[in-house]
Design an enzyme around this catalytic site. Structure first.
Site, PDB file in Angstrom:
ATOM      1  CB  SER A 192      -6.775 -36.451  36.910  1.00 37.03           C
ATOM      2  OG  SER A 192      -7.734 -36.984  37.810  1.00 37.03           O
ATOM      3  CG  HIS A 217      -9.915 -36.571  33.396  1.00 33.16           C
ATOM      4  ND1 HIS A 217     -10.517 -37.039  32.258  1.00 33.16           N
ATOM      5  CD2 HIS A 217      -9.928 -37.593  34.288  1.00 33.16           C
ATOM      6  CE1 HIS A 217     -10.855 -38.310  32.451  1.00 33.16           C
ATOM      7  NE2 HIS A 217     -10.518 -38.675  33.648  1.00 33.16           N
ATOM      8  CG  ASP A 239     -10.690 -39.460  37.210  1.00 35.75           C
ATOM      9  OD1 ASP A 239      -9.540 -39.027  37.338  1.00 35.75           O
ATOM     10  OD2 ASP A 239     -11.091 -40.028  36.185  1.00 35.75           O
ATOM     11  CG  MET A 283     -13.920 -42.616  41.105  1.00 34.57           C
ATOM     12  SD  MET A 283     -12.363 -42.942  41.951  1.00 34.57           S
ATOM     13  CE  MET A 283     -11.229 -42.566  40.604  1.00 34.57           C
ATOM     14  CG  HIS A 341     -13.465 -41.129  33.553  1.00 33.49           C
ATOM     15  ND1 HIS A 341     -12.224 -41.592  33.971  1.00 33.49           N
ATOM     16  CD2 HIS A 341     -14.171 -42.225  33.211  1.00 33.49           C
ATOM     17  CE1 HIS A 341     -12.184 -42.903  33.851  1.00 33.49           C
ATOM     18  NE2 HIS A 341     -13.359 -43.306  33.396  1.00 33.49           N
ATOM     19  CG  MET A 382     -14.420 -44.411  36.428  1.00 31.54           C
ATOM     20  SD  MET A 382     -12.820 -44.034  37.165  1.00 31.54           S
ATOM     21  CE  MET A 382     -12.943 -42.247  37.226  1.00 31.54           C
ATOM     22  CG  MET A 408     -10.078 -46.640  31.923  1.00 36.88           C
ATOM     23  SD  MET A 408      -9.747 -44.980  32.537  1.00 36.88           S
ATOM     24  CE  MET A 408      -9.052 -45.375  34.165  1.00 36.88           C
ATOM     25  CG  PHE A 451      -7.649 -46.237  44.390  1.00 30.90           C
ATOM     26  CD1 PHE A 451      -8.245 -47.463  44.076  1.00 30.90           C
ATOM     27  CD2 PHE A 451      -8.034 -45.581  45.563  1.00 30.90           C
ATOM     28  CE1 PHE A 451      -9.177 -48.038  44.934  1.00 30.90           C
ATOM     29  CE2 PHE A 451      -8.955 -46.148  46.421  1.00 30.90           C
ATOM     30  CZ  PHE A 451      -9.535 -47.382  46.105  1.00 30.90           C
ATOM     31  CG  ASP A 481      -7.787 -41.638  33.284  1.00 31.40           C
ATOM     32  OD1 ASP A 481      -8.996 -41.399  33.467  1.00 31.40           O
ATOM     33  OD2 ASP A 481      -6.930 -41.562  34.182  1.00 31.40           O
ATOM     34  N   GLY A 482      -4.308 -42.895  33.461  1.00 32.61           N
ATOM     35  CA  GLY A 482      -3.840 -43.810  34.503  1.00 32.61           C
ATOM     36  C   GLY A 482      -2.357 -44.096  34.369  1.00 32.61           C
ATOM     37  N   GLY A 505      -2.620 -37.202  36.714  1.00 36.36           N
ATOM     38  CA  GLY A 505      -2.890 -36.610  38.028  1.00 36.36           C
ATOM     39  C   GLY A 505      -1.584 -36.474  38.789  1.00 36.36           C
TER      40      GLY A 505
HETATM   41  C1  DX5 Z   1      -8.306 -43.926  37.930  1.00 37.23           C
HETATM   42  C2  DX5 Z   1      -8.261 -42.453  37.679  1.00 37.23           C
HETATM   43  C3  DX5 Z   1      -6.805 -42.037  37.548  1.00 37.23           C
HETATM   44  C4  DX5 Z   1      -6.606 -40.558  37.487  1.00 37.23           C
HETATM   45  C5  DX5 Z   1      -5.181 -40.222  37.136  1.00 37.23           C
HETATM   46  O1  DX5 Z   1      -9.599 -44.314  38.180  1.00 37.23           O
HETATM   47  O2  DX5 Z   1      -8.973 -42.144  36.505  1.00 37.23           O
HETATM   48  O3  DX5 Z   1      -6.308 -42.651  36.388  1.00 37.23           O
HETATM   49  O4  DX5 Z   1      -7.428 -40.019  36.520  1.00 37.23           O
HETATM   50  O5  DX5 Z   1      -4.370 -40.850  38.039  1.00 37.23           O
HETATM   51  P1  DX5 Z   1      -2.777 -40.826  37.937  1.00 37.23           P
HETATM   52  O6  DX5 Z   1      -2.385 -39.905  36.833  1.00 37.23           O
HETATM   53  O7  DX5 Z   1      -2.327 -40.337  39.277  1.00 37.23           O
HETATM   54  O8  DX5 Z   1      -2.413 -42.240  37.638  1.00 37.23           O
HETATM   55 ZN    ZN Z   2     -10.401 -40.572  34.483  1.00 42.80          ZN
END
Ligand code: DX5
Ligand code: ZN
Length: 225
Positions: free
Chosen positions: A6, A31, A33, A35, A64, A66, A135, A141, A173-174, A195
């Site tokens: 990410s 990926h 993100d 936002m 992605h 959001m 998710m 974040f 993801d996350g 990420g």
């Molecule tokens: C949240 C993001 C995170 C990001 C990855 O909105 O989508 O999930 O991609 O974050 P890490 O891998 O650092 O949790």
């Molecule tokens: Zn994402």
């Protein structure tokens, strides 16, 4: 298995350099993100960053969104070079027209579901998408802890995929690291957004290869059960 670092966790002062580094790591997807500060309480980057990294990453740009109003963003992101665009099922009545619009732009179609949202919400759309994004943190974040309660949702969409004879990918993801990625692979995930766990390592290439090796072994083991 697909590993999708990410960009959110990369050096924001050097997006092109970081995208090239991801390319060299052998990661299949990058990926991104997106936002908007409304759907999630953070602002990241827009189509211009996708355009900027496009020449440096030759495989799949996995966008992605959001965002609360993705209908005004689909064409700019498609024109900037996105290969796949994912929107959130929490958008309700907007979802079906948005999925059709992404398809009409010739892009892969993804639908994402947040931790508090019941997985049944995505069922009506499964035959229309190429990707289901589970998710495993509340979006907004990077660097948040993995939410264990999301694992059964992975199992559920994997079961539906088998029962309905569909072929969508299952992305998580996350809070994805070597440990949680293995747990998700065992549950049926095949695409891993990470990420912090990847960009935080001395060698991105080594970290990507390790996560791919661990998830492939875990996925194979699960398929034998
Ligand atoms: C949240 C993001 C995170 C990001 C990855 O909105 O989508 O999930 O991609 O974050 P890490 O891998 O650092 O949790
Ligand atoms: Zn994402």
């Amino acid at each position: 298995m697909i590993i999708a670092p990410s960009l959110l966790a990369s050096d924001f002062a050097r997006f092109g350099h970081e995208a090239a580094r991801v390319h060299r790591s052998g990661a299949e997807w990058l990926h991104l993100d997106i936002m908007d500060g409304h759907f999630v309480p953070n602002i990241s980057f827009g189509p211009q960053v996708v355009r900027a990294v496009r020449p440096h990453f030759e495989r799949t740009l996995d966008v992605h969104l959001m965002c609360s109003k993705p209908e005004i963003l689909l064409e700019p992101f498609a024109a900037a070079g996105a290969d796949s665009i994912t929107i959130h099922v929490e958008l309700g009545a907007q979802v079906t027209p948005l999925l059709w619009k992404i398809r009409s732009l010739g892009k892969k179609v993804g639908i994402a579901v947040n931790p508090p949202t019941h997985i049944a919400e995505v069922k009506p759309y499964l035959s229309k998408v190429d990707l289901v994004l589970i998710m495993t943190v509340n979006p907004g974040f990077g660097g948040q802890p993995f939410i264990e309660e999301c694992v059964p949702k992975i199992q559920q969409v994997e079961t539906w995929r088998r029962q309905l004879g569909l072929k969508y990918r299952i992305e998580v993801d996350g809070g994805i690291n070597d440990t949680t990625a293995v747990e998700c692979a065992r549950a049926g995930a095949d695409t891993f957004v990470a990420g912090t766990a990847l960009f935080g390592k001395p060698s991105l290439t080594t970290a990507v290869k390790r996560m791919r090796r661990l998830t492939t072994a875990a996925g194979q083991h699960a398929s034998l059960l």
